[in-house]
Motif scaffolding. Structure first.
Motif, PDB file in Angstrom:
ATOM      1  N   GLY A   7      51.917  15.633 -25.764  1.00 27.28           N
ATOM      2  CA  GLY A   7      50.940  16.707 -25.950  1.00 27.28           C
ATOM      3  C   GLY A   7      49.484  16.267 -26.017  1.00 27.28           C
ATOM      4  N   ARG A   8      49.176  15.255 -26.812  1.00 27.70           N
ATOM      5  CA  ARG A   8      47.784  14.839 -26.977  1.00 27.70           C
ATOM      6  C   ARG A   8      47.341  13.992 -25.792  1.00 27.70           C
ATOM      7  NH1 ARG A   8      46.133  12.408 -32.633  1.00 27.70           N
ATOM      8  NH2 ARG A   8      44.136  12.595 -31.538  1.00 27.70           N
ATOM      9  N   ARG A   9      46.198  14.334 -25.220  1.00 21.47           N
ATOM     10  CA  ARG A   9      45.700  13.623 -24.043  1.00 21.47           C
ATOM     11  C   ARG A   9      44.255  13.212 -24.256  1.00 21.47           C
ATOM     12  NH1 ARG A   9      48.253  17.756 -19.485  1.00 21.47           N
ATOM     13  NH2 ARG A   9      50.442  17.258 -19.925  1.00 21.47           N
ATOM     14  N   GLU A  10      43.825  12.235 -23.477  1.00 23.06           N
ATOM     15  CA  GLU A  10      42.448  11.774 -23.582  1.00 23.06           C
ATOM     16  C   GLU A  10      41.503  12.866 -23.111  1.00 23.06           C
ATOM     17  OE1 GLU A  10      41.762   7.522 -22.331  1.00 23.06           O
ATOM     18  OE2 GLU A  10      43.746   7.835 -21.465  1.00 23.06           O
ATOM     19  N   PRO A  11      40.525  13.236 -23.937  1.00 26.13           N
ATOM     20  CA  PRO A  11      39.593  14.285 -23.522  1.00 26.13           C
ATOM     21  C   PRO A  11      38.756  13.851 -22.327  1.00 26.13           C
ATOM     22  CG  PRO A  11      38.846  13.216 -25.542  1.00 26.13           C
ATOM     23  CD  PRO A  11      40.232  12.721 -25.275  1.00 26.13           C
ATOM     24  N   GLY A  12      38.592  14.776 -21.375  1.00 25.73           N
ATOM     25  CA  GLY A  12      37.752  14.495 -20.216  1.00 25.73           C
ATOM     26  C   GLY A  12      38.394  13.609 -19.168  1.00 25.73           C
ATOM     27  N   LYS A  13      39.682  13.286 -19.322  1.00 28.76           N
ATOM     28  CA  LYS A  13      40.353  12.409 -18.358  1.00 28.76           C
ATOM     29  C   LYS A  13      41.678  13.026 -17.931  1.00 28.76           C
ATOM     30  CE  LYS A  13      40.061   7.936 -18.574  1.00 28.76           C
ATOM     31  NZ  LYS A  13      40.197   6.494 -18.928  1.00 28.76           N
ATOM     32  N   HIS A  14      41.886  13.111 -16.631  1.00 27.21           N
ATOM     33  CA  HIS A  14      43.142  13.647 -16.119  1.00 27.21           C
ATOM     34  C   HIS A  14      44.285  12.735 -16.559  1.00 27.21           C
ATOM     35  CE1 HIS A  14      46.264  14.873 -13.307  1.00 27.21           C
ATOM     36  NE2 HIS A  14      45.540  15.942 -13.009  1.00 27.21           N
ATOM     37  N   PRO A  15      45.415  13.304 -16.967  1.00 25.19           N
ATOM     38  CA  PRO A  15      46.521  12.463 -17.452  1.00 25.19           C
ATOM     39  C   PRO A  15      47.076  11.491 -16.419  1.00 25.19           C
ATOM     40  CG  PRO A  15      47.191  14.769 -17.226  1.00 25.19           C
ATOM     41  CD  PRO A  15      45.708  14.736 -17.110  1.00 25.19           C
ATOM     42  N   ALA A  16      46.821  11.734 -15.127  1.00 20.09           N
ATOM     43  CA  ALA A  16      47.337  10.837 -14.092  1.00 20.09           C
ATOM     44  C   ALA A  16      46.371   9.713 -13.732  1.00 20.09           C
ATOM     45  CB  ALA A  16      47.677  11.633 -12.837  1.00 20.09           C
ATOM     46  N   THR A  17      45.197   9.681 -14.342  1.00 13.28           N
ATOM     47  CA  THR A  17      44.160   8.708 -13.966  1.00 13.28           C
ATOM     48  C   THR A  17      44.670   7.273 -14.028  1.00 13.28           C
ATOM     49  OG1 THR A  17      42.366  10.155 -14.709  1.00 13.28           O
ATOM     50  CG2 THR A  17      41.866   7.805 -14.537  1.00 13.28           C
ATOM     51  N   ARG A  18      45.254   6.905 -15.128  1.00 16.52           N
ATOM     52  CA  ARG A  18      45.695   5.518 -15.313  1.00 16.52           C
ATOM     53  C   ARG A  18      46.846   5.172 -14.367  1.00 16.52           C
ATOM     54  NH1 ARG A  18      43.608   3.158 -19.924  1.00 16.52           N
ATOM     55  NH2 ARG A  18      42.560   4.567 -21.372  1.00 16.52           N
ATOM     56  N   SER A  19      47.735   6.116 -14.146  1.00 12.14           N
ATOM     57  CA  SER A  19      48.868   5.851 -13.262  1.00 12.14           C
ATOM     58  C   SER A  19      48.410   5.668 -11.818  1.00 12.14           C
ATOM     59  CB  SER A  19      49.885   6.996 -13.350  1.00 12.14           C
ATOM     60  OG  SER A  19      50.458   7.047 -14.648  1.00 12.14           O
ATOM     61  N   PHE A  20      47.483   6.504 -11.364  1.00  9.95           N
ATOM     62  CA  PHE A  20      46.964   6.354 -10.005  1.00  9.95           C
ATOM     63  C   PHE A  20      46.264   5.009  -9.849  1.00  9.95           C
ATOM     64  CE2 PHE A  20      48.214  10.531  -9.085  1.00  9.95           C
ATOM     65  CZ  PHE A  20      47.929  10.842  -7.765  1.00  9.95           C
TER      66      PHE A  20
END
Length: 314
Positions: A196-209
């Motif tokens: 549920g909790r995600r980094e604000p201002g960053k798409h959740p897929a950023t690190r994986s891409f």
């Protein structure tokens, strides 16, 4: 992952030129040609006797460079991986070395902004991610075959993704039902797997891409090889300048400069240092970051770091 801008702008241009200390009759290497912004600025400072070798593994960058610099006899453009700089320099007639070498590491804005290249989750397209789309395994092909443990390791090591295992498990489960073939599919699968909790201002897929792109292109291995190859190509007094865009790259550059700026073990502290153990590089200034003005004009510059070093006499 650097987000890119709507128009390609060379990052830290003024700072890189200052660090390179270009002189009119020198020989220079732009090992990451991109769309030629840094190369064009170097050429503006070169006279008729100056020479520039421009290298890129992306065929689109090569075609763009050939169009931009057509008729300029000072420029030699070569398609290749900068991991092979030694061979490329010899074959291009630069065996005597360079007065300056520039590496602008990472993905360029045109690559990110072209949906057909598959680098970005911001636009749907085929899941490719290869800097050279004519060689190697695409991101889709790798995800289709990689064991779950390998996917988790890549996400953890190259994306510093805390939820690597959870994401890898979700991707393996999803590919059993249908291939993961587009950037939108991958982005949605990663987002759905995140807690549920995600980094604000960053798409959740950023690190994986970022992680998958780095793995598919062996970006860190190529950077290590390029740094090692660049060292013997630097003439005494020549400058090595590297622009990186995330901590994994910058740490490697920092360690490389530090290692070659010190007396080799076990000779440290001894009065007589043999030639082979003496420092080869001198750091030039501190790490340089983009100004607020540049970051506002070009968001890609936000995470850019420039480090420079000068080759010492043997």
């Amino acid at each position: 992952m650097e987000q890119g801008a709507t128009e390609h702008a060379p990052v830290l241009l003024g700072e890189a030129l200052e660090a390179l200390a270009v002189h009119a009759a020198g020989s220079y290497l732009d090992a990451t040609l991109g769309r030629g912004g840094h190369a064009a600025a170097i050429l503006e400072r070169l006279g008729d006797a100056g020479r520039l070798l421009a290298v890129d593994r992306d065929p689109e960058a090569i075609r763009a460079g050939q169009r931009r610099f057509v008729g300029d006899r000072r420029v030699t453009i070569v398609r290749g991986n900068f991991a092979e700089l030694g061979r490329i320099a010899r074959e291009a007639g630069f065996a005597a070395g360079f007065d300056g070498i520039l590496l602008d590491v990472g993905v360029s804005s045109p690559q990110l902004d072209d949906p057909a290249r598959g680098f970005s989750f911001l636009r749907d397209g085929p899941l490719d991610m290869r800097m050279d789309p004519e060689h190697g395994m695409s991101a889709a092909e790798w995800l289709a075959a990689a064991p779950e443990g390998d996917i988790a390791r890549v996400l953890r090591e190259y994306g510093e993704e805390r939820h690597a295992k959870r994401i890898a498990r979700a991707l393996v489960r999803a590919r059993a039902e249908q291939p993961i073939g587009t950037t939108r599919q991958l982005a949605e699968l990663v987002a759905a797997a995140m807690p549920g909790r995600r980094e604000p201002g960053k798409h959740p897929a950023t690190r994986s891409f970022q992680a998958i792109r780095i793995h598919v292109n062996d970006e860190l291995g190529a950077l290590d090889a390029a740094l090692d190859a660049a060292l013997p190509l630097l003439k005494p007094g020549a400058r090595l300048c590297v622009i990186s865009f995330h901590s994994l790259e910058d740490r490697r550059v920092k360690r490389f400069i530090r290692r070659h700026a010190e007396v080799a073990e076990p000779w440290r502290g001894l009065p007589d240092i043999p030639v082979h153990a003496r420092p080869l590089l001198r750091p030039v200034g501190k790490a340089v970051h983009a100004t607020e003005a540049e970051t506002a004009a070009n968001p890609r510059a936000r995470s850019a770091v420039l480090r420079a070093a000068e080759r010492l006499a043997a």
